[in-house]
Enzyme design. Structure first.
Site, PDB file in Angstrom:
ATOM      1  N   ASP A 192       1.594  23.676 -15.590  1.00  0.00           N
ATOM      2  CA  ASP A 192       0.420  23.272 -16.404  1.00  0.00           C
ATOM      3  C   ASP A 192       0.728  22.555 -17.880  1.00  0.00           C
ATOM      4  O   ASP A 192       0.078  21.422 -17.937  1.00  0.00           O
ATOM      5  CB  ASP A 192      -0.412  24.643 -16.795  1.00  0.00           C
ATOM      6  CG  ASP A 192      -0.578  25.098 -15.716  1.00  0.00           C
ATOM      7  OD1 ASP A 192      -1.150  25.047 -14.779  1.00  0.00           O
ATOM      8  OD2 ASP A 192      -1.183  26.307 -16.347  1.00  0.00           O
TER       9      ASP A 192
ATOM     10  N   HIS B 131      -8.248  28.429 -15.530  1.00  0.00           N
ATOM     11  CA  HIS B 131      -8.602  27.124 -15.114  1.00  0.00           C
ATOM     12  C   HIS B 131      -9.698  26.891 -14.656  1.00  0.00           C
ATOM     13  O   HIS B 131     -10.611  26.160 -15.508  1.00  0.00           O
ATOM     14  CB  HIS B 131      -7.299  27.272 -14.061  1.00  0.00           C
ATOM     15  CG  HIS B 131      -6.799  27.156 -14.404  1.00  0.00           C
ATOM     16  ND1 HIS B 131      -6.105  26.242 -15.526  1.00  0.00           N
ATOM     17  CD2 HIS B 131      -4.791  27.210 -13.834  1.00  0.00           C
ATOM     18  CE1 HIS B 131      -4.666  26.125 -15.624  1.00  0.00           C
ATOM     19  NE2 HIS B 131      -4.167  26.885 -14.936  1.00  0.00           N
TER      20      HIS B 131
ATOM     21  N   PRO C 164       2.631   4.801   0.763  1.00  0.00           N
ATOM     22  CA  PRO C 164       3.227   5.231   2.302  1.00  0.00           C
ATOM     23  C   PRO C 164       1.865   5.987   3.066  1.00  0.00           C
ATOM     24  O   PRO C 164       1.087   6.982   3.409  1.00  0.00           O
ATOM     25  CB  PRO C 164       4.077   6.093   1.984  1.00  0.00           C
ATOM     26  CG  PRO C 164       4.109   6.234   0.509  1.00  0.00           C
ATOM     27  CD  PRO C 164       3.294   5.015  -0.431  1.00  0.00           C
ATOM     28  N   GLY C 165       1.275   5.273   4.574  1.00  0.00           N
ATOM     29  CA  GLY C 165       0.563   6.731   5.158  1.00  0.00           C
ATOM     30  C   GLY C 165      -0.921   5.054   5.308  1.00  0.00           C
ATOM     31  O   GLY C 165      -1.269   6.482   5.812  1.00  0.00           O
ATOM     32  N   THR C 166      -0.871   4.575   4.353  1.00  0.00           N
ATOM     33  CA  THR C 166      -2.234   3.741   4.120  1.00  0.00           C
ATOM     34  C   THR C 166      -2.066   3.001   5.652  1.00  0.00           C
ATOM     35  O   THR C 166      -3.088   2.176   6.206  1.00  0.00           O
ATOM     36  CB  THR C 166      -1.907   2.981   3.063  1.00  0.00           C
ATOM     37  OG1 THR C 166      -1.328   2.210   3.053  1.00  0.00           O
ATOM     38  CG2 THR C 166      -2.787   4.049   1.601  1.00  0.00           C
TER      39      THR C 166
ATOM     40  N   GLY D 274       0.896  -0.892   0.114  1.00  0.00           N
ATOM     41  CA  GLY D 274       0.019   0.232   0.056  1.00  0.00           C
ATOM     42  C   GLY D 274       1.210   0.936   0.009  1.00  0.00           C
ATOM     43  O   GLY D 274       2.176   0.973   0.590  1.00  0.00           O
TER      44      GLY D 274
ATOM     45  N   HIS E 186      -5.536  34.442 -14.917  1.00  0.00           N
ATOM     46  CA  HIS E 186      -4.618  32.702 -15.194  1.00  0.00           C
ATOM     47  C   HIS E 186      -5.853  31.577 -14.689  1.00  0.00           C
ATOM     48  O   HIS E 186      -6.781  30.494 -15.419  1.00  0.00           O
ATOM     49  CB  HIS E 186      -3.219  32.742 -14.610  1.00  0.00           C
ATOM     50  CG  HIS E 186      -2.965  31.093 -15.058  1.00  0.00           C
ATOM     51  ND1 HIS E 186      -2.335  31.319 -15.688  1.00  0.00           N
ATOM     52  CD2 HIS E 186      -3.301  30.095 -14.159  1.00  0.00           C
ATOM     53  CE1 HIS E 186      -1.476  30.121 -16.135  1.00  0.00           C
ATOM     54  NE2 HIS E 186      -2.619  29.158 -14.669  1.00  0.00           N
ATOM     55  N   GLU E 187      -5.813  31.998 -13.031  1.00  0.00           N
ATOM     56  CA  GLU E 187      -6.510  30.882 -12.685  1.00  0.00           C
ATOM     57  C   GLU E 187      -8.531  30.855 -12.967  1.00  0.00           C
ATOM     58  O   GLU E 187      -8.812  29.708 -13.219  1.00  0.00           O
ATOM     59  CB  GLU E 187      -6.639  31.471 -10.992  1.00  0.00           C
ATOM     60  CG  GLU E 187      -5.096  31.233  -9.850  1.00  0.00           C
ATOM     61  CD  GLU E 187      -4.333  30.034 -10.045  1.00  0.00           C
ATOM     62  OE1 GLU E 187      -5.530  29.438 -10.330  1.00  0.00           O
ATOM     63  OE2 GLU E 187      -3.218  30.309 -10.345  1.00  0.00           O
TER      64      GLU E 187
ATOM     65  N   THR F 162       2.406  -0.317   8.958  1.00  0.00           N
ATOM     66  CA  THR F 162       2.643  -0.336  10.409  1.00  0.00           C
ATOM     67  C   THR F 162       1.590  -0.615  11.452  1.00  0.00           C
ATOM     68  O   THR F 162       1.902  -1.596  11.764  1.00  0.00           O
ATOM     69  CB  THR F 162       3.638   0.647  10.125  1.00  0.00           C
ATOM     70  OG1 THR F 162       4.627   0.929   9.149  1.00  0.00           O
ATOM     71  CG2 THR F 162       4.896   0.157  11.497  1.00  0.00           C
TER      72      THR F 162
HETATM   73  P1  ADP Z   1       2.660   2.867   6.588  1.00  0.00           P
HETATM   74  O1  ADP Z   1       1.443   2.589   5.719  1.00  0.00           O
HETATM   75  O2  ADP Z   1       3.581   4.111   5.485  1.00  0.00           O
HETATM   76  O3  ADP Z   1       3.261   2.059   7.636  1.00  0.00           O
HETATM   77  P2  ADP Z   1       1.644   3.710   8.638  1.00  0.00           P
HETATM   78  O4  ADP Z   1       1.067   2.616   8.941  1.00  0.00           O
HETATM   79  O5  ADP Z   1       3.317   3.937  10.033  1.00  0.00           O
HETATM   80  O6  ADP Z   1       1.916   3.822   6.895  1.00  0.00           O
HETATM   81  O7  ADP Z   1       0.649   5.058   9.608  1.00  0.00           O
HETATM   82  C1  ADP Z   1       1.143   6.121   9.766  1.00  0.00           C
HETATM   83  C2  ADP Z   1       0.099   6.817  11.270  1.00  0.00           C
HETATM   84  O8  ADP Z   1      -1.059   7.048   9.992  1.00  0.00           O
HETATM   85  C3  ADP Z   1      -0.430   5.302  11.264  1.00  0.00           C
HETATM   86  O9  ADP Z   1       0.702   6.276  12.952  1.00  0.00           O
HETATM   87  C4  ADP Z   1      -1.464   6.161  11.932  1.00  0.00           C
HETATM   88  O10 ADP Z   1      -1.711   7.332  13.135  1.00  0.00           O
HETATM   89  C5  ADP Z   1      -2.533   7.048  10.771  1.00  0.00           C
HETATM   90  N1  ADP Z   1      -3.119   6.256  10.415  1.00  0.00           N
HETATM   91  C6  ADP Z   1      -2.957   5.431   8.834  1.00  0.00           C
HETATM   92  N2  ADP Z   1      -2.897   4.771   8.245  1.00  0.00           N
HETATM   93  C7  ADP Z   1      -4.639   4.525   9.659  1.00  0.00           C
HETATM   94  C8  ADP Z   1      -6.191   3.867   9.766  1.00  0.00           C
HETATM   95  N3  ADP Z   1      -6.502   3.359   8.434  1.00  0.00           N
HETATM   96  N4  ADP Z   1      -6.538   4.168  10.615  1.00  0.00           N
HETATM   97  C9  ADP Z   1      -5.662   5.063  11.426  1.00  0.00           C
HETATM   98  N5  ADP Z   1      -4.587   5.493  11.765  1.00  0.00           N
HETATM   99  C10 ADP Z   1      -4.096   5.666  10.638  1.00  0.00           C
HETATM  100 ZN    ZN Z   2      -2.034  27.084 -13.661  1.00  0.00          ZN
HETATM  101 MG    MG Z   3       5.518   1.664   6.943  1.00  0.00          MG
END
Ligand code: ADP
Ligand code: ZN
Ligand code: MG
Length: 629
Positions: free
Chosen positions: A518, A446, A222-224, A220, A442-443, A227
């Site tokens: 753009d 768009h 990053p940040g999903t 997935g 410009h904006e 971990t």
């Molecule tokens: P990665 O997929 O990159 O490992 P992490 O698990 O480190 O992402 O997520 C980073 C932070 O984002 C987590 O510590 C959490 O607080 C928040 N987070 C991400 N996804 C969720 C989720 N589905 N539900 C709740 N918190 C989330």
């Molecule tokens: Zn523009």
């Molecule tokens: Mg991670």
């Protein structure tokens, strides 16, 4: 070997502190002895030349002597010492000189002069040994010191600790993260729950002959929450959980990675049933042979060791390996083979409902005012992942705190959203009126094209407050999350992108650099439409040119052009046609609706930011009073 390491590790700490004290004392003694030795000349024999020795011998001044090997250590006669005749020689009593050889002739000459002499073995004393080795001891001590330093205070103990796996072991009751802390990604959660169940009741599955999966790979962006999910598994499973990050395998010593892997799996097997979690596995799991540094590198050995260990598991092991990555495309195929990470769990970017849940989880401890509606925020944040939403809540809290509010209201959430999506507003950036006017048109260009393009996302907000790198922003938001893009949608997108530049051309008969981005985006889209997505009628559904997104220049270091020059010409033509058509469309729309363009631009100059609804009002009834000069 490993057993030894373990023992060493346990005992090293106390020994080390005593050991380092002893070392210190040895150093002090050595240094002081050296200094003493250096400065004291009193009762030490003086080094003299062989000819001086012969002088002493012929003038009969030697009382007695000790011969060690070829070294002649002589003592001068008392009379010589007390005599004033030879003042410079009287400063010492003993001397030493190296003889060319010790022969019978020589002993005869000593006998003639009545010298008492004796022979000694030339074995060096203990002190001599220490002196001989003192530089080495110093170097060794220095090295130990550096090693200790490098490992840092919190590191594994001693120099023998480096091959230990750095995996942190979490017991089930240690982290209080459970599946409740993870919102959205329900499919992923369901799969992982199954795995937890395997570990809790293995017999249930064995009875009907089901094989427990060996590994599951979390994929997935990053940040999903990959971990986070893994931590939740450890919280739920109630079995030992070993967590290590891919990058931790590879360190300063060659071969450490592989031995860490071995150690990690050994520990996990010993504590089975258990879970191993390798975060960011792409750090070691890149396909082999990639990279410019030659094939057989450290990373590769580590990966091989992981593969070997995973194959070594049998169904009795009860160890499950989880791994996470956001680059499944670069992973070695061998990792994904059945029998290894045979389950691949996709952790999706959250849906709108998922975003609402995530916002709720992360605002559990933040006071919210009554007007807050997470549905509105969730609707306007497609593509944001858990980490972004967590950040959004935090930004809103910071903004509210800056205004001394004790509750977060919708206003702050909206502001935080803009900040996260568009970048920080650069209010201090001063633009002159001419620039502002260009940006406003410009904006407005768009926005107006977006309004008249049937398939474009509706305009959400237009602003000429510089944000991040952009001088102005026209934000469009889809009504629903989009997963798939139609050709019509992409053409509309090209139209909108061209709108900015066209407005500048129409109003000022000039072009600026502001449209650079753009144009870049538009070219990229047009290229992909032709070469990747088969959207050109002339060429049809063919793919040209492989994606070259390899970070380490691995597989695709260079590709022969796999199409003819004729085709290549058509491709270029098609790309140009897409962009040119968009430009023509935008230009036509703006020319036909120039009154509306003036209205929006002037409103922007006045208010800096207008919403999509305000724009609609201006378009539906452009009041004649603000139509421009
Ligand atoms: P990665 O997929 O990159 O490992 P992490 O698990 O480190 O992402 O997520 C980073 C932070 O984002 C987590 O510590 C959490 O607080 C928040 N987070 C991400 N996804 C969720 C989720 N589905 N539900 C709740 N918190 C989330
Ligand atoms: Zn523009
Ligand atoms: Mg991670």
């Amino acid at each position: 070997m490993k057993k030894n390491n373990k023992n060493n590790k346990k005992n090293l700490n106390p020994i080390k502190s005593i050991g380092s004290n002893i070392l210190l004392w040895i150093l002090i003694v050595l240094i002081s002895v050296t200094l003493l030795e250096y400065f004291s000349t009193d009762n030490k024999p003086k080094n003299i030349s062989y000819s001086e020795y012969k002088d002493f011998l012929t003038t009969n001044m030697i009382e007695s002597a000790v011969i060690e090997g070829r070294t002649f250590i002589g003592t001068l006669k008392e009379e010589v010492l007390s005599s004033d005749l030879e003042p410079n020689q009287s400063s010492y009593k003993m001397f030493k000189s190296i003889l060319p050889e010790v022969s019978i002739d020589m002993t005869q000459s000593w006998d003639e002069k009545n010298i008492k002499y004796e022979f000694k073995d030339s074995t060096p004393s203990a002190i001599d040994y220490i002196f001989q080795f003192s530089p080495w001891i110093l170097i060794l001590a220095f090295w130990l010191f550096i090693m200790r330093r490098m490992q840092g205070p919190g590191a594994q103990s001693g120099i023998f600790g480096f091959s230990k796996s750095k995996a942190k072991m979490f017991m089930s009751d240690n982290p209080k993260i459970t599946f409740k802390n993870v919102a959205g990604c329900d499919e992923a959660k369901a799969e992982l729950k199954e795995i937890v169940d395997f570990l809790k009741k293995p017999n249930k599955y064995k009875k009907i002959g089901a094989k427990i999966p060996r590994g599951a790979l979390l994929l997935g962006s990053p940040g999903t929450g990959k971990t986070l999910l893994a931590k939740a598994v450890s919280g739920e499973a109630g079995v030992p959980f070993f967590s290590i990050s891919g990058a931790e395998f590879v360190e300063m010593f060659v071969g450490v990675g592989a031995s860490r892997v071995r150690d990690l799996f050994e520990q996990a097997k010993k504590n089975s049933p258990s879970i191993i979690f390798i975060d960011e596995i792409d750090a070691v799991g890149r396909h082999r042979g990639a990279g410019l540094g030659g094939g057989h590198d450290e990373r590769e050995q580590t990966l091989n060791q992981i593969l070997v260990e995973m194959d070594g598991f049998n169904s009795e092991s009860n160890v499950i390996i989880l791994a996470a990555t956001n680059r499944p495309d670069v992973l070695d195929k061998a990792l994904l083979r059945p029998g290894r990470f045979d389950r691949q769990i996709v952790v999706d970017v959250p849906t709108q409902e998922g975003r609402v849940q995530i916002l709720k989880i992360h605002s559990k401890n933040t006071p919210l005012s009554k007007d807050v509606d997470f549905n509105v925020i969730a609707k306007s944040t497609p593509g944001m992942v858990g980490a972004d939403l967590e950040n959004l809540i935090n930004e809103a809290a910071l903004l509210a705190a800056r205004d001394n509010k004790n509750k977060i209201s919708m206003k702050y959430l909206e502001e935080a959203k803009d900040k996260v999506q568009l970048g920080v507003a650069r209010k201090s950036m001063v633009l002159n009126d001419e620039d502002k006017k260009i940006i406003a048109y410009h904006e407005a260009g768009h926005a107006l094209v977006a309004y008249f393009s049937k398939y474009a996302d509706p305009v959400h907000k237009i602003t000429i407050v510089p944000r991040g790198m952009a001088l102005g922003v026209t934000a469009q938001l889809p009504e629903n999350d989009k997963f798939n893009y139609s050709k019509n949608y992409l053409i509309s997108k090209l139209n909108v992108l061209m709108g900015g530049r066209c407005a500048e051309k129409i109003i000022f008969s000039d072009t600026t650099t502001g449209a650079g981005n753009d144009i870049l985006v538009a070219t990229d889209i047009a290229k992909k439409m032709v070469c990747e997505w088969g959207m050109s009628d002339k060429i049809g559904p063919l793919t040209f040119g492989k994606k070259n997104e390899e970070v380490f220049l691995g597989r695709e270091i260079s590709y022969p052009k796999e199409f003819s020059n004729d085709i290549s010409k058509i491709i270029d033509e098609e790309i140009t046609t897409f962009v040119k058509n968009a430009e023509k469309f935008a230009s036509d729309v703006l020319k036909k609706n120039i009154d509306k363009l003036h209205a929006i631009a002037n409103s922007l100059l006045e208010n800096e930011t207008i919403s999509g609804n305000q724009m609609k009002d201006l378009i539906l009834n452009p009041s004649p009073s603000i139509i421009d000069k």
